[in-house]
Scaffold this motif. Structure first.
Motif, mmCIF file in Angstrom:
data_model
loop_
_atom_site.group_PDB
_atom_site.id
_atom_site.type_symbol
_atom_site.label_atom_id
_atom_site.label_comp_id
_atom_site.label_asym_id
_atom_site.label_seq_id
_atom_site.Cartn_x
_atom_site.Cartn_y
_atom_site.Cartn_z
ATOM 1 N N SER A 89 -4.522 3.764 -3.855
ATOM 2 C CA SER A 89 -5.721 4.553 -3.618
ATOM 3 C C SER A 89 -5.443 5.863 -2.883
ATOM 4 C CB SER A 89 -6.773 3.738 -2.868
ATOM 5 O OG SER A 89 -6.256 3.254 -1.655
ATOM 6 N N ALA A 90 -4.337 5.941 -2.150
ATOM 7 C CA ALA A 90 -3.997 7.177 -1.440
ATOM 8 C C ALA A 90 -3.175 8.138 -2.298
ATOM 9 C CB ALA A 90 -3.246 6.854 -0.159
ATOM 10 N N VAL A 91 -2.816 7.740 -3.504
ATOM 11 C CA VAL A 91 -1.991 8.574 -4.382
ATOM 12 C C VAL A 91 -2.890 9.473 -5.217
ATOM 13 C CG1 VAL A 91 -0.309 8.544 -6.263
ATOM 14 C CG2 VAL A 91 -0.176 6.829 -4.441
ATOM 15 N N ALA A 143 -7.317 -3.151 -11.215
ATOM 16 C CA ALA A 143 -8.611 -3.519 -10.644
ATOM 17 C C ALA A 143 -9.066 -2.348 -9.774
ATOM 18 C CB ALA A 143 -8.494 -4.796 -9.821
ATOM 19 N N LEU A 144 -10.358 -2.317 -9.504
ATOM 20 C CA LEU A 144 -10.923 -1.203 -8.753
ATOM 21 C C LEU A 144 -10.491 -1.177 -7.289
ATOM 22 C CD1 LEU A 144 -14.555 -1.064 -10.174
ATOM 23 C CD2 LEU A 144 -12.626 0.458 -10.670
ATOM 24 N N ASN A 145 -10.408 -2.333 -6.654
ATOM 25 C CA ASN A 145 -10.074 -2.358 -5.233
ATOM 26 C C ASN A 145 -9.277 -3.622 -4.907
ATOM 27 O OD1 ASN A 145 -11.989 -4.516 -4.896
ATOM 28 N ND2 ASN A 145 -13.616 -2.999 -4.766
ATOM 29 N N THR A 201 0.854 -1.178 0.000
ATOM 30 C CA THR A 201 0.000 0.000 0.000
ATOM 31 C C THR A 201 0.888 1.225 0.000
ATOM 32 O OG1 THR A 201 -1.716 -1.147 1.245
ATOM 33 C CG2 THR A 201 -1.802 1.238 1.249
ATOM 34 N N ILE A 202 0.708 2.071 -0.991
ATOM 35 C CA ILE A 202 1.472 3.316 -1.068
ATOM 36 C C ILE A 202 0.624 4.405 -0.422
ATOM 37 C CG2 ILE A 202 2.553 5.003 -2.584
ATOM 38 C CD1 ILE A 202 3.014 2.686 -4.576
ATOM 39 N N GLN A 203 1.106 4.935 0.698
ATOM 40 C CA GLN A 203 0.356 5.920 1.468
ATOM 41 C C GLN A 203 0.790 7.357 1.226
ATOM 42 O OE1 GLN A 203 -2.260 5.244 3.560
ATOM 43 N NE2 GLN A 203 -2.155 3.155 2.834
#
Length: 121
Positions: free
Chosen positions: A42-44, A95-97, A8-10
């Motif tokens: 998702s955090a990017v 993919a979406l999630n 996960t890239i935060q």
């Protein structure tokens, strides 16, 4: 997680950090025998051409060690930027999630196993 690496890239990745991430991911995948890499971005909020190339490079390097790469959680602005910059994400599936990304990795791994099975007609 099993035969997959989850990342996960935060934060926004700067050049050196992005290069280190790519190298660490491929080394870890090779060392552990991981068959898939799932990268949650998702955090990017923004991506530049360098980061786009890093993602593509991760996918290409993972392919060389027999691993699939899926990027999940891409924000619309990030997708638009990548297209406008003309950066294809070769070797990367999206993919979406996370849930759909894991399902995609499982199907890719199952498909590869079926292709390489000499008993499979």
């Amino acid at each position: 997680m099993g035969q997959f690496l989850l990342v996960t890239i935060q934060i926004d990745l700067y050049d050196r950090l992005a290069l280190d991430l790519a190298a660490d991911l491929v080394k870890t995948a090779s060392k552990t025998g991981a068959r898939g890499i799932l990268i949650d971005i998702s955090a990017v909020d923004i991506v530049d051409s360098f980061m786009g190339r890093i993602l593509s490079n991760i996918g290409a390097m993972a392919k060389l060690i027999a691993a699939e790469t899926v990027v999940v959680g891409m924000q619309p602005a990030v997708a638009i930027t990548l297209v406008e910059l003309g950066l294809p994400l070769n070797g990367i599936h999206t993919a979406l999630n996370v849930e759909k990304g894991m399902a995609l990795l499982r199907s890719k791994i199952a498909g590869i196993a079926g292709e390489t099975d000499p008993n499979n007609d």
